[in-house]
Design a protein around this motif. Structure first.
Motif, mmCIF file in Angstrom:
data_model
loop_
_atom_site.group_PDB
_atom_site.id
_atom_site.type_symbol
_atom_site.label_atom_id
_atom_site.label_comp_id
_atom_site.label_asym_id
_atom_site.label_seq_id
_atom_site.Cartn_x
_atom_site.Cartn_y
_atom_site.Cartn_z
ATOM 1 N N GLY A 163 43.916 55.229 46.631
ATOM 2 C CA GLY A 163 42.779 53.981 46.288
ATOM 3 C C GLY A 163 41.811 53.584 47.324
ATOM 4 N N GLU A 164 41.537 52.279 47.286
ATOM 5 C CA GLU A 164 40.670 51.802 48.505
ATOM 6 C C GLU A 164 41.231 51.819 49.807
ATOM 7 O OE1 GLU A 164 39.350 48.295 46.416
ATOM 8 O OE2 GLU A 164 37.307 49.034 46.285
ATOM 9 N N ARG A 165 42.683 51.604 49.829
ATOM 10 C CA ARG A 165 43.331 51.612 50.841
ATOM 11 C C ARG A 165 43.902 52.923 51.638
ATOM 12 N NH1 ARG A 165 44.867 46.319 52.340
ATOM 13 N NH2 ARG A 165 43.754 44.764 51.259
ATOM 14 N N CYS A 166 43.623 54.007 50.857
ATOM 15 C CA CYS A 166 44.071 55.284 51.226
ATOM 16 C C CYS A 166 43.512 56.419 50.618
ATOM 17 C CB CYS A 166 45.728 55.583 50.988
ATOM 18 S SG CYS A 166 46.410 57.054 51.702
ATOM 19 N N ASP A 167 43.001 57.328 51.235
ATOM 20 C CA ASP A 167 42.355 58.562 50.578
ATOM 21 C C ASP A 167 42.988 59.627 50.833
ATOM 22 O OD1 ASP A 167 41.578 59.187 53.142
ATOM 23 O OD2 ASP A 167 39.266 58.467 52.848
ATOM 24 N N ALA A 168 42.470 60.927 50.235
ATOM 25 C CA ALA A 168 43.317 62.245 50.679
ATOM 26 C C ALA A 168 43.388 62.623 52.113
ATOM 27 C CB ALA A 168 42.289 63.411 49.699
ATOM 28 N N ALA A 169 42.091 62.418 52.776
ATOM 29 C CA ALA A 169 42.351 62.645 54.407
ATOM 30 C C ALA A 169 43.470 61.924 54.891
ATOM 31 C CB ALA A 169 41.244 62.091 54.781
ATOM 32 N N GLY A 170 43.461 60.435 54.682
ATOM 33 C CA GLY A 170 44.626 59.729 55.017
ATOM 34 C C GLY A 170 45.961 60.164 54.628
ATOM 35 N N ALA A 171 46.150 60.426 53.305
ATOM 36 C CA ALA A 171 47.506 60.926 52.828
ATOM 37 C C ALA A 171 47.885 62.316 53.751
ATOM 38 C CB ALA A 171 47.217 61.579 51.237
ATOM 39 N N ALA A 172 46.884 63.375 53.968
ATOM 40 C CA ALA A 172 47.163 64.471 54.890
ATOM 41 C C ALA A 172 47.680 63.942 56.294
ATOM 42 C CB ALA A 172 46.103 65.392 54.638
ATOM 43 N N ALA A 173 46.960 63.042 56.676
ATOM 44 C CA ALA A 173 47.273 62.724 58.208
ATOM 45 C C ALA A 173 48.409 62.163 58.337
ATOM 46 C CB ALA A 173 46.105 61.732 58.662
#
Length: 302
Positions: A163-173
């Motif tokens: 959502g607004e507090r996490c995106d796909a790049a953040g999830a992978a990191a």
């Protein structure tokens, strides 16, 4: 593995037996000095009580009570707050740990990005704990750590609400930073800001989950089935009272705010007892006006 597939999640979950400590070995908190509600955070956190006044002294007293209670279970470190970073009372979104590693999140709002630069907390984990620092704060994405990512530490599974507090790049990191075996990504329902408000894994052996916090009800059902029969489904009203924002700080305790615990039905409390959890409660009414509850206040040290 990082997946959005329910079938792939189910297959991988079945292969991942508990293999690591399920609960933290220490905790850290940040005191609510200069407590107030942050307007930036309110733009995507509907749980904030922006129409209510806040009592900074009452928040300090609540937080001191929380620290005292937690310190009876875990070694607990408290860092001072700062009026310039009013959301810092919820440190788990910015700072987190895995064994031997400290992880710094990439926050969405500038008021929270300032928290990530704190030299005292960075220095504590680097110089005192001797942890390797993994800094995601310059990431080209958003990764609000264990707000967006609920982790089953025993199995090495992350549940990541996008959502607004996490995106796909953040999830992978975060998958790489925490050294996870599996990250199951899914969309949160419209208006939900963090996964740790809609679900909690308790010591790797039980689950509380609010299905209406997920964009796809089938995702919530699959997660609940994975932990069945030790799964409690929370209503929308219980979620709004922060019942999903709880945490197991030991193998035999689960911690709720007083408001959250009061929302549980007798049969739900009985189920937790049957599963070996003693319910601990702490009053946090003033702090909860800022849009988070007990779990958000607790940084875990692994």
């Amino acid at each position: 593995m990082i997946t959005r597939s329910i079938a792939e999640f189910q297959q991988a979950f079945a292969r991942l037996a508990p293999r690591a400590p399920a609960c933290a070995r220490a905790a850290f908190l940040i005191t609510p000095l200069g407590f107030r509600l942050a307007e930036q955070s309110a733009s995507d956190n509907r749980y904030m009580a922006m129409d209510q006044g806040v009592d900074a002294n009452a928040a300090l007293a609540e937080h001191a009570g929380l620290a005292r209670r937690i310190s009876a279970v875990l070694p607990t470190v408290c860092f001072p707050g700062d009026a310039a970073t009013p959301d810092a009372v919820f440190p788990n979104n910015v700072f987190a740990t895995a064994p031997g590693r400290s992880i710094i999140g990439r926050m969405r709002h500038p008021v929270r990005q300032r928290e990530a630069q704190r030299p005292d907390i960075r220095g504590f984990f680097r110089g005192v704990a001797g942890y390797e620092e993994i800094d995601l704060s310059t990431l080209d994405g958003v990764a609000e750590l264990t707000g967006s990512l609920v982790i089953d530490r025993a199995r090495g599974i992350g549940y990541c609400g996008l959502g607004e507090r996490c995106d796909a790049a953040g999830a992978a990191a975060m998958h790489a930073a925490f050294g996870l075996e599996l990250t199951f990504c899914f969309d949160l329902a419209a208006g939900e800001y963090h996964t740790n408000v809609v679900m909690s894994v308790l010591a790797g052996r039980a689950l509380l989950i609010a299905p209406d916090g997920f964009a796809d009800a089938a995702v919530a059902a699959a997660i609940a089935q994975a932990y069945a029969p030790r799964s409690l489904l929370l209503s929308a009203a219980q979620k709004a009272d922060y019942a999903g924002n709880c945490i197991a700080l030991s193998e035999d305790t689960v911690w709720f705010s007083t408001r959250a615990a009061a929302s549980l039905r007798p049969e739900q409390k009985a189920a937790l007892a049957d599963w070996g959890f003693r319910v601990e409660t702490v009053p946090l009414a003033e702090i909860e006006k800022a849009g988070g509850s007990l779990r958000c206040c607790v940084g875990e040290i692994y």
